[in-house]
Design an enzyme around this catalytic site. Sequence first.
Site, PDB file in Angstrom:
ATOM      1  N   ASP A  20       0.815  -1.216   0.000  1.00 31.79           N
ATOM      2  CA  ASP A  20       0.000   0.000   0.000  1.00 31.79           C
ATOM      3  C   ASP A  20       0.850   1.267   0.000  1.00 31.79           C
ATOM      4  O   ASP A  20       1.946   1.288   0.553  1.00 31.79           O
ATOM      5  CB  ASP A  20      -0.906  -0.020   1.241  1.00 31.79           C
ATOM      6  CG  ASP A  20      -2.004   1.016   1.144  1.00 31.79           C
ATOM      7  OD1 ASP A  20      -2.333   1.461   0.027  1.00 31.79           O
ATOM      8  OD2 ASP A  20      -2.542   1.386   2.199  1.00 31.79           O
ATOM      9  N   GLY A  23      -0.034   5.280  -4.524  1.00 31.75           N
ATOM     10  CA  GLY A  23      -0.679   6.509  -4.997  1.00 31.75           C
ATOM     11  C   GLY A  23      -0.127   7.721  -4.261  1.00 31.75           C
ATOM     12  O   GLY A  23       0.206   8.745  -4.875  1.00 31.75           O
ATOM     13  N   ASN A  68     -10.483  -3.466  -6.503  1.00 35.28           N
ATOM     14  CA  ASN A  68      -9.647  -2.508  -7.250  1.00 35.28           C
ATOM     15  C   ASN A  68     -10.167  -2.207  -8.665  1.00 35.28           C
ATOM     16  O   ASN A  68      -9.729  -1.234  -9.292  1.00 35.28           O
ATOM     17  CB  ASN A  68      -8.187  -2.963  -7.321  1.00 35.28           C
ATOM     18  CG  ASN A  68      -7.430  -2.829  -6.020  1.00 35.28           C
ATOM     19  OD1 ASN A  68      -6.492  -3.570  -5.745  1.00 35.28           O
ATOM     20  ND2 ASN A  68      -7.827  -1.868  -5.174  1.00 35.28           N
ATOM     21  N   ARG A  71     -11.269   1.395  -9.618  1.00 37.97           N
ATOM     22  CA  ARG A  71     -10.335   2.505  -9.896  1.00 37.97           C
ATOM     23  C   ARG A  71     -10.437   2.952 -11.361  1.00 37.97           C
ATOM     24  O   ARG A  71     -10.927   2.199 -12.202  1.00 37.97           O
ATOM     25  CB  ARG A  71      -8.918   2.051  -9.582  1.00 37.97           C
ATOM     26  CG  ARG A  71      -8.792   1.754  -8.095  1.00 37.97           C
ATOM     27  CD  ARG A  71      -7.374   1.511  -7.708  1.00 37.97           C
ATOM     28  NE  ARG A  71      -7.316   1.335  -6.272  1.00 37.97           N
ATOM     29  CZ  ARG A  71      -6.291   1.651  -5.500  1.00 37.97           C
ATOM     30  NH1 ARG A  71      -5.203   2.145  -6.030  1.00 37.97           N
ATOM     31  NH2 ARG A  71      -6.338   1.455  -4.217  1.00 37.97           N
ATOM     32  N   SER A 196      -7.951  -5.211   5.201  1.00 43.50           N
ATOM     33  CA  SER A 196      -8.495  -5.027   3.854  1.00 43.50           C
ATOM     34  C   SER A 196      -8.775  -6.333   3.097  1.00 43.50           C
ATOM     35  O   SER A 196      -8.353  -6.487   1.941  1.00 43.50           O
ATOM     36  CB  SER A 196      -7.558  -4.138   3.021  1.00 43.50           C
ATOM     37  OG  SER A 196      -7.404  -2.879   3.624  1.00 43.50           O
TER      38      SER A 196
HETATM   39  C1  FPP Z   1      -2.157  -0.051  -3.210  1.00 44.70           C
HETATM   40  O1  FPP Z   1      -1.641   1.272  -3.197  1.00 44.70           O
HETATM   41  C2  FPP Z   1      -1.602  -0.761  -4.352  1.00 44.70           C
HETATM   42  C3  FPP Z   1      -2.334  -1.362  -5.338  1.00 44.70           C
HETATM   43  C4  FPP Z   1      -3.805  -1.351  -5.350  1.00 44.70           C
HETATM   44  C5  FPP Z   1      -1.686  -2.014  -6.488  1.00 44.70           C
HETATM   45  C6  FPP Z   1      -0.398  -2.722  -6.175  1.00 44.70           C
HETATM   46  C7  FPP Z   1       0.249  -3.077  -7.437  1.00 44.70           C
HETATM   47  C8  FPP Z   1       1.571  -3.049  -7.667  1.00 44.70           C
HETATM   48  C9  FPP Z   1       2.593  -2.758  -6.626  1.00 44.70           C
HETATM   49  C10 FPP Z   1       2.100  -3.378  -9.013  1.00 44.70           C
HETATM   50  C11 FPP Z   1       1.688  -4.769  -9.401  1.00 44.70           C
HETATM   51  C12 FPP Z   1       2.666  -5.432 -10.200  1.00 44.70           C
HETATM   52  C13 FPP Z   1       3.509  -6.355  -9.741  1.00 44.70           C
HETATM   53  C14 FPP Z   1       4.509  -6.863 -10.673  1.00 44.70           C
HETATM   54  C15 FPP Z   1       3.464  -6.873  -8.343  1.00 44.70           C
HETATM   55  P1  FPP Z   1      -2.650   2.487  -3.438  1.00 44.70           P
HETATM   56  O2  FPP Z   1      -2.734   2.733  -4.892  1.00 44.70           O
HETATM   57  O3  FPP Z   1      -3.966   2.177  -2.801  1.00 44.70           O
HETATM   58  O4  FPP Z   1      -1.896   3.634  -2.698  1.00 44.70           O
HETATM   59  P2  FPP Z   1      -2.560   4.865  -1.940  1.00 44.70           P
HETATM   60  O5  FPP Z   1      -3.269   4.288  -0.736  1.00 44.70           O
HETATM   61  O6  FPP Z   1      -1.376   5.686  -1.555  1.00 44.70           O
HETATM   62  O7  FPP Z   1      -3.472   5.548  -2.900  1.00 44.70           O
END
Ligand code: FPP
Length: 240
Positions: A20, A23, A68, A71, A196
């Site tokens: 997490d 973003g 997800n 999004r 979550s």
């Molecule tokens: C949560 O952070 C992250 C995700 C929903 C996606 C995670 C995906 C990756 C790290 C890339 C996937 C690819 C591979 C090869 C593993 P968020 O977007 O919710 O962050 P935020 O809370 O700061 O908005």
Amino acid sequence: MALHAKQDNPMPQHIAIIMDGNGRWAKKRLLPRTAGHAAGAETFRKIALYCREIGVKYLTVYAFSTENWKRPQEEVSKIMSLMKDYLLEAIRDMQKNHVRINFFGDLSALSPELQALAAEAGKESEIYADSQVNMCINYGSRDEILRAARKWASHCAQTGEDPDSLTADSFSRLLYSGDIPDPDLIIRPGGELRISNFLLWQAAYAELYFTDVLWPDFDERELDKAIEAFQARNRRYGGI
Ligand code: FPP
């Protein structure tokens, strides 16, 4: 890179991570959220490699949840494209890396191309037993538990087996994680203090570790800190 945590203390055999903070990491740098996911995918590669080096046998990462899909399309496409890149690379480097790639989740909602790559990576890497990465894609723990319950119900209806013969162990085997041990340590970077919908059944006795570090900034040293915290815990499994 050497492990700083004490290796004579018990090491977690299975680490699970909620990746997490991508973003927010991007926002802080005035970059689009997709850049945060790209950086997060790099962190995943680094941490997967490190886990293999220090002898953590199983690494499970939450890459995309059943929620997800809500999004923006651009963000979903970017995450899918990062997974595609990783799978292509995993297939290419398979004989060098010797890592088994496994998937938790309903992959039928993914593009046919991604499904084919996942199937290929899973099949080709089946022979590797020392190190395993489980990628949770279109994964939700309640969904996983419901699927297992339905499987059991239809098994009983078909075979006449007594539904009451189900045990916690036999139920565990019906989950996506059926053939691997439960996580010892669940890590959530990014500052939120919740699970979550991740590995709810499997987390029964897991040690939880939360940090404000955003996933793209998480590195080997941060993993060491989580392992050190794990090693300082007293795991009693309900005993005294
Ligand atoms: C949560 O952070 C992250 C995700 C929903 C996606 C995670 C995906 C990756 C790290 C890339 C996937 C690819 C591979 C090869 C593993 P968020 O977007 O919710 O962050 P935020 O809370 O700061 O908005």
